[in-house]
Write a protein that holds these residues in place. Structure first.
Motif, PDB file in Angstrom:
ATOM      1  N   LYS A   1       4.337  -6.093   2.324  1.00 57.15           N
ATOM      2  CA  LYS A   1       5.727  -5.947   2.685  1.00 57.15           C
ATOM      3  C   LYS A   1       5.709  -4.532   3.469  1.00 57.15           C
ATOM      4  O   LYS A   1       6.408  -4.011   4.470  1.00 57.15           O
ATOM      5  N   LEU A   2       5.152  -3.400   2.589  1.00 54.52           N
ATOM      6  CA  LEU A   2       5.539  -1.834   2.838  1.00 54.52           C
ATOM      7  C   LEU A   2       4.171  -1.469   3.363  1.00 54.52           C
ATOM      8  O   LEU A   2       4.552  -0.147   4.043  1.00 54.52           O
ATOM      9  N   GLY A   3       3.084  -2.067   3.479  1.00 52.00           N
ATOM     10  CA  GLY A   3       1.986  -1.492   3.879  1.00 52.00           C
ATOM     11  C   GLY A   3       1.352  -0.558   2.826  1.00 52.00           C
ATOM     12  O   GLY A   3       1.473  -0.657   1.559  1.00 52.00           O
ATOM     13  N   ASP A   4       0.678   0.504   3.019  1.00 45.78           N
ATOM     14  CA  ASP A   4      -0.129   1.466   2.071  1.00 45.78           C
ATOM     15  C   ASP A   4       1.091   2.105   1.248  1.00 45.78           C
ATOM     16  O   ASP A   4       1.734   2.902   1.603  1.00 45.78           O
ATOM     17  N   LEU A   5       0.983   1.732  -0.160  1.00 43.85           N
ATOM     18  CA  LEU A   5       2.088   2.186  -1.109  1.00 43.85           C
ATOM     19  C   LEU A   5       1.881   3.628  -1.185  1.00 43.85           C
ATOM     20  O   LEU A   5       2.881   4.469  -1.675  1.00 43.85           O
ATOM     21  N   SER A   6       0.507   4.282  -1.026  1.00 49.53           N
ATOM     22  CA  SER A   6       0.460   5.570  -1.164  1.00 49.53           C
ATOM     23  C   SER A   6       1.363   6.512  -0.193  1.00 49.53           C
ATOM     24  O   SER A   6       1.271   7.747  -0.163  1.00 49.53           O
ATOM     25  N   ARG A   7       1.884   5.761   0.912  1.00 50.10           N
ATOM     26  CA  ARG A   7       2.451   6.654   1.945  1.00 50.10           C
ATOM     27  C   ARG A   7       4.018   6.874   1.400  1.00 50.10           C
ATOM     28  O   ARG A   7       4.651   7.729   1.866  1.00 50.10           O
ATOM     29  N   LEU A   8       4.293   6.482   0.450  1.00 51.08           N
ATOM     30  CA  LEU A   8       5.718   6.447  -0.160  1.00 51.08           C
ATOM     31  C   LEU A   8       5.826   7.676  -1.072  1.00 51.08           C
ATOM     32  O   LEU A   8       4.631   8.110  -1.811  1.00 51.08           O
ATOM     33  N   SER A   9       6.685   8.822  -0.876  1.00 54.70           N
ATOM     34  CA  SER A   9       6.520   9.861  -1.632  1.00 54.70           C
ATOM     35  C   SER A   9       7.878  10.459  -2.070  1.00 54.70           C
ATOM     36  O   SER A   9       8.845   9.695  -1.866  1.00 54.70           O
ATOM     37  N   TRP A  10       7.700  11.382  -3.019  1.00 57.80           N
ATOM     38  CA  TRP A  10       9.042  12.201  -3.479  1.00 57.80           C
ATOM     39  C   TRP A  10       8.921  13.656  -3.603  1.00 57.80           C
ATOM     40  O   TRP A  10       7.672  14.074  -3.616  1.00 57.80           O
ATOM     41  N   ILE A  11       9.641  14.342  -3.877  1.00 65.05           N
ATOM     42  CA  ILE A  11       9.718  15.698  -3.764  1.00 65.05           C
ATOM     43  C   ILE A  11       9.635  16.127  -5.637  1.00 65.05           C
ATOM     44  O   ILE A  11      10.672  15.613  -6.091  1.00 65.05           O
ATOM     45  N   GLU A  12       8.690  16.503  -6.006  1.00 64.24           N
ATOM     46  CA  GLU A  12       8.605  16.967  -7.551  1.00 64.24           C
ATOM     47  C   GLU A  12       8.901  18.608  -7.756  1.00 64.24           C
ATOM     48  O   GLU A  12       8.417  19.308  -7.006  1.00 64.24           O
ATOM     49  N   GLU A  13      10.091  18.966  -8.476  1.00 63.26           N
ATOM     50  CA  GLU A  13      10.297  20.545  -8.636  1.00 63.26           C
ATOM     51  C   GLU A  13       9.897  20.824 -10.206  1.00 63.26           C
ATOM     52  O   GLU A  13      10.142  22.038 -10.450  1.00 63.26           O
TER      53      GLU A  13
END
Length: 289
Positions: free
Chosen positions: A156-168
């Motif tokens: 459904k989403l493609g390559d899941l490693s493209r999903l990201s978030w900012i870590e502080e």
């Protein structure tokens, strides 16, 4: 942007020093920038959560000198929202029924089920049952879990490693999802409906959480939550994972290990100010204890 964060304990026991450190970390972060601090009670597991433990959470946090907005969000009041999200995932073919027992999962993972205190495999990748086996177990009324299929999520989403978030927090910067580390996680169960993994992302969106501040042991969980946010069209907050508070033996505090509770610390005569200073937090101003 106003910082909005939360402390979200499960009322399955009394709070300990590790909880106090995490709650104070989030509360202080909000207080220092004029942000908002919310308290959430994560009581989806009605088999282990108790009203007396919830009352203990409120008592302990008040004793520490923390304040929070009301009303407090309790997950038990929002089960329909979580079950609706679970159904959305099921209708999209993203979930499968898993009837496997812990012993069966260990065998699939290549771990001897008779070993002394064997741990569950970290990442379950067994996949769905064969249709005939699923039908047989379903007809027999066996309990089952709904697992998120990472294979279907990729379709459904493609390559899941493209999903990201900012870590502080720990290892700050842009992080990319690696959900394979936890495999096809349980999203709900036949008997209780949707579980805490879905509930947490629904709650963060509903409460407008901008910063999730929590212990670094939950870094791997962030990848799964990031996948769910994409599948359910939910916003992604900034994450700030903090170090874990360790005991004298270098182990993190845990309820299951019988960590000394805040109630016991209070009964021994320790003041909230002394505990806050011991944990590295300065004294609140004003009327706070």
């Amino acid at each position: 942007m106003t910082l909005v964060t939360r402390f979200a304990p499960s009322p399955t026991g009394r709070l300990h020093k590790g909880h106090a450190f995490s709650a104070l970390t989030a509360w202080t972060a909000a207080r220092e920038v004029g942000g908002r601090f919310l308290l959430r009670i994560e009581d989806t597991d009605f088999t282990r959560c108790r009203p007396e433990y919830e009352a203990g959470v409120l008592e302990d946090l008040t004793w520490l000198g923390l304040g929070w907005e009301t009303p407090v969000r309790r997950q038990s009041d929002h089960r329909a929202e979580y079950d609706h999200a679970l159904e959305r995932l099921r209708e999209q073919g993203l979930l499968y029924r898993c009837f496997r027992t812990r012993k069966e999962r260990l065998v699939l993972a290549g771990v001897a089920p008779h070993a002394d205190d064997p741990a569950d495999p970290a990442a379950f990748t067994g996949g769905p049952h064969a249709p005939e086996e699923e039908a047989r177990r379903l007809a027999a009324g066996e309990p089952f879990a709904w697992r998120l299929s990472l294979e279907q999520a990729r379709r459904k989403l493609g390559d899941l490693s493209r999903l990201s978030w900012i870590e502080e927090g720990v290892d700050p910067g842009l992080h990319h999802a690696r959900p394979e580390a936890l495999g096809d996680m349980v999203m709900g169960r036949k008997d209780i409906g949707a579980g805490y993994v879905i509930a947490s992302v629904i709650d963060d969106a509903a409460q407008g959480i901008t910063h999730v501040i929590r212990g670094e042991d939950l870094v791997p969980m962030t990848s799964i939550q990031r996948v769910l946010q994409a599948l359910l069209d939910l916003p992604t907050p900034i994450y700030r994972h903090h170090r874990l508070l360790l005991d004298d033996e270098g182990k993190r505090f845990a309820k299951r290990d019988g960590a000394v509770t805040l109630a016991q610390i209070r009964a021994d005569g320790t003041s909230p100010r002394a505990l806050r200073e011991q944990l590295g937090f300065r004294e609140p101003t004003g009327s706070e204890p």
